[in-house]
Scaffold this motif. Structure first.
Motif, PDB file in Angstrom:
ATOM      1  N   LYS A 118      -6.245   7.519   7.459  1.00 46.86           N
ATOM      2  CA  LYS A 118      -5.525   8.602   7.507  1.00 46.86           C
ATOM      3  C   LYS A 118      -5.287   9.111   8.782  1.00 46.86           C
ATOM      4  O   LYS A 118      -4.259   9.790   9.017  1.00 46.86           O
ATOM      5  CB  LYS A 118      -6.356   9.777   6.751  1.00 46.86           C
ATOM      6  CG  LYS A 118      -6.406   9.317   5.126  1.00 46.86           C
ATOM      7  CD  LYS A 118      -7.080  10.576   4.491  1.00 46.86           C
ATOM      8  CE  LYS A 118      -7.240   9.913   2.918  1.00 46.86           C
ATOM      9  NZ  LYS A 118      -8.037  11.310   2.279  1.00 46.86           N
ATOM     10  N   ASP A 172      -2.760  16.701   2.476  1.00 44.38           N
ATOM     11  CA  ASP A 172      -2.521  15.394   2.413  1.00 44.38           C
ATOM     12  C   ASP A 172      -2.377  14.942   0.741  1.00 44.38           C
ATOM     13  O   ASP A 172      -2.988  15.670   0.177  1.00 44.38           O
ATOM     14  CB  ASP A 172      -4.240  15.073   2.717  1.00 44.38           C
ATOM     15  CG  ASP A 172      -4.359  13.568   2.462  1.00 44.38           C
ATOM     16  OD1 ASP A 172      -3.804  12.853   2.074  1.00 44.38           O
ATOM     17  OD2 ASP A 172      -5.598  13.362   2.933  1.00 44.38           O
ATOM     18  N   SER A 211      -3.177  12.832  -0.475  1.00 42.00           N
ATOM     19  CA  SER A 211      -4.310  11.865  -1.527  1.00 42.00           C
ATOM     20  C   SER A 211      -5.472  12.941  -1.828  1.00 42.00           C
ATOM     21  O   SER A 211      -6.325  12.431  -2.554  1.00 42.00           O
ATOM     22  CB  SER A 211      -4.934  10.951  -0.559  1.00 42.00           C
ATOM     23  OG  SER A 211      -5.437  11.417   0.542  1.00 42.00           O
ATOM     24  N   VAL A 271      -0.268   6.328   1.208  1.00 37.80           N
ATOM     25  CA  VAL A 271      -1.284   6.573   0.513  1.00 37.80           C
ATOM     26  C   VAL A 271      -2.129   5.515  -0.151  1.00 37.80           C
ATOM     27  O   VAL A 271      -1.459   4.550  -0.841  1.00 37.80           O
ATOM     28  CB  VAL A 271      -1.007   7.579  -0.683  1.00 37.80           C
ATOM     29  CG1 VAL A 271      -2.312   8.113  -1.490  1.00 37.80           C
ATOM     30  CG2 VAL A 271      -0.426   8.686  -0.059  1.00 37.80           C
ATOM     31  N   GLU A 272      -3.467   5.279  -0.100  1.00 35.98           N
ATOM     32  CA  GLU A 272      -4.229   4.090  -0.506  1.00 35.98           C
ATOM     33  C   GLU A 272      -4.170   3.992  -2.196  1.00 35.98           C
ATOM     34  O   GLU A 272      -4.138   3.059  -2.723  1.00 35.98           O
ATOM     35  CB  GLU A 272      -5.385   3.888   0.237  1.00 35.98           C
ATOM     36  CG  GLU A 272      -6.105   2.554  -0.281  1.00 35.98           C
ATOM     37  CD  GLU A 272      -7.468   2.193   0.756  1.00 35.98           C
ATOM     38  OE1 GLU A 272      -8.025   1.347   0.449  1.00 35.98           O
ATOM     39  OE2 GLU A 272      -7.819   3.449   1.230  1.00 35.98           O
ATOM     40  N   ASN A 273      -4.680   5.092  -2.530  1.00 35.79           N
ATOM     41  CA  ASN A 273      -5.054   5.216  -4.128  1.00 35.79           C
ATOM     42  C   ASN A 273      -4.100   6.246  -4.596  1.00 35.79           C
ATOM     43  O   ASN A 273      -4.147   7.425  -4.365  1.00 35.79           O
ATOM     44  CB  ASN A 273      -6.500   5.829  -4.239  1.00 35.79           C
ATOM     45  CG  ASN A 273      -6.991   5.825  -5.478  1.00 35.79           C
ATOM     46  OD1 ASN A 273      -6.161   5.928  -6.528  1.00 35.79           O
ATOM     47  ND2 ASN A 273      -8.267   5.543  -5.744  1.00 35.79           N
ATOM     48  N   TRP A 274      -3.323   5.605  -5.563  1.00 36.59           N
ATOM     49  CA  TRP A 274      -2.110   6.678  -5.968  1.00 36.59           C
ATOM     50  C   TRP A 274      -2.752   7.355  -7.285  1.00 36.59           C
ATOM     51  O   TRP A 274      -2.204   8.500  -7.812  1.00 36.59           O
ATOM     52  CB  TRP A 274      -1.188   5.853  -6.581  1.00 36.59           C
ATOM     53  CG  TRP A 274       0.014   5.424  -5.407  1.00 36.59           C
ATOM     54  CD1 TRP A 274      -0.248   5.635  -4.278  1.00 36.59           C
ATOM     55  CD2 TRP A 274       1.189   4.670  -5.595  1.00 36.59           C
ATOM     56  NE1 TRP A 274       0.644   4.989  -3.488  1.00 36.59           N
ATOM     57  CE2 TRP A 274       1.656   4.715  -4.363  1.00 36.59           C
ATOM     58  CE3 TRP A 274       1.742   4.093  -6.742  1.00 36.59           C
ATOM     59  CZ2 TRP A 274       2.892   3.862  -4.238  1.00 36.59           C
ATOM     60  CZ3 TRP A 274       2.819   3.482  -6.506  1.00 36.59           C
ATOM     61  CH2 TRP A 274       3.341   3.281  -5.295  1.00 36.59           C
ATOM     62  N   LYS A 278      -5.356   9.638  -7.692  1.00 37.99           N
ATOM     63  CA  LYS A 278      -5.740  10.889  -7.457  1.00 37.99           C
ATOM     64  C   LYS A 278      -4.356  11.711  -7.386  1.00 37.99           C
ATOM     65  O   LYS A 278      -4.272  12.837  -7.936  1.00 37.99           O
ATOM     66  CB  LYS A 278      -6.772  11.093  -6.457  1.00 37.99           C
ATOM     67  CG  LYS A 278      -6.727  12.581  -5.781  1.00 37.99           C
ATOM     68  CD  LYS A 278      -7.530  13.312  -6.871  1.00 37.99           C
ATOM     69  CE  LYS A 278      -7.915  14.553  -6.427  1.00 37.99           C
ATOM     70  NZ  LYS A 278      -8.538  15.533  -7.368  1.00 37.99           N
ATOM     71  N   THR A 279      -3.325  11.042  -6.434  1.00 37.21           N
ATOM     72  CA  THR A 279      -2.121  11.693  -6.162  1.00 37.21           C
ATOM     73  C   THR A 279      -1.265  11.930  -7.636  1.00 37.21           C
ATOM     74  O   THR A 279      -0.837  12.869  -7.942  1.00 37.21           O
ATOM     75  CB  THR A 279      -1.490  10.712  -5.179  1.00 37.21           C
ATOM     76  OG1 THR A 279      -2.031  10.438  -4.159  1.00 37.21           O
ATOM     77  CG2 THR A 279      -0.140  11.331  -4.977  1.00 37.21           C
TER      78      THR A 279
END
Length: 236
Positions: free
Chosen positions: A2, A96, A98, A120-123, A125-126
């Motif tokens: 990040k 952020d 994320s 963003v690595e992990n969608w 949570k987003t």
């Protein structure tokens, strides 16, 4: 990672503020027209979140259509650039994508994210947060790199993996390392439908002005798409 992404866009903020709007055909005559076409001409009485606002081009456009706008970006320099563009007309924060978002449930009619989610690595949570803060039947509109484009940047050519890529951008005489995450088309679609109902999937095509300015690039884009746009509706 990040911090590397934040640092890269801090370095890119001057170019985004002063040259992207007038020099980048990929933004001006490809991604932006296709995104804006998916939004109402009249956004009065509507709450819009610009999620990944960069230097504030979209924020300004939403305000021009009458929306009440909140904007956010992970880069403090981009946030300052947006504030210089729109002043106090929008609420602009350094946040952020994320993480937890400081907005009330069912706050927004539209969440628009232009070329930001591939950082963003992990969608999950987003998207969970987007679903929470979208009004019932509100829309998420986002653009990302097209999987058919960014697979060519992969050393492993492992199409079905979600993979960290380090791209190299040349801006203002310097080369900047820009990390992002590439995904397969099925991963993108399946992540979205876990939280939303897909309304449209769009592979934007370059405009006639793009063709006039850069005919060779135009022909290449008509054979191999650069971006993918997803418009999805909140099921709540």
């Amino acid at each position: 990672m990040k911090e590397k992404i934040r640092s890269a866009f801090n370095q890119l903020s001057e170019a985004y503020e002063h040259s992207v709007d007038t020099e980048s055909l990929y933004n001006m005559e490809l991604e932006r027209p296709a995104m804006m076409q998916q939004l109402p001409e009249n956004l009065k009485q509507m709450q819009v979140l610009d999620a990944g606002c960069a230097a504030g081009w979209y924020t300004h456009e939403f305000l021009a259509r009458g929306a009440k706008v909140a904007a956010m970006d992970v880069s403090p320099e981009m946030v300052e650039a947006t504030k210089r563009r729109v002043g106090t007309k929008a609420e602009v924060r350094c946040l952020d994508l994320s993480g937890n978002l400081p907005f009330d449930d069912h706050s927004f009619d539209f969440i628009v994210s232009s070329l930001a989610l591939h950082y963003v690595e992990n969608w999950r949570k987003t998207f969970s947060e987007f679903r929470r803060i979208l009004k019932p039947n509100g829309f998420l509109l986002f653009s990302v790199h097209h999987p058919a484009m960014d697979i060519h940047l992969s050393q492993n050519q492992a199409y079905f993996e979600t993979e960290l890529i380090i791209d190299h951008w040349k801006k203002d005489g310097q080369t900047i390392e820009v990390p992002f995450y590439r995904r397969s088309l099925q991963t993108i679609v399946n992540e979205v439908v876990t939280y939303f109902t897909i309304d449209q999937i769009i592979e934007p095509q370059p405009t006639e002005r793009f063709k006039q300015k850069a005919p060779e690039k135009y022909e290449r884009l008509m054979k191999s798409p650069q971006f993918l746009i997803v418009k999805a509706k909140n099921r709540k």
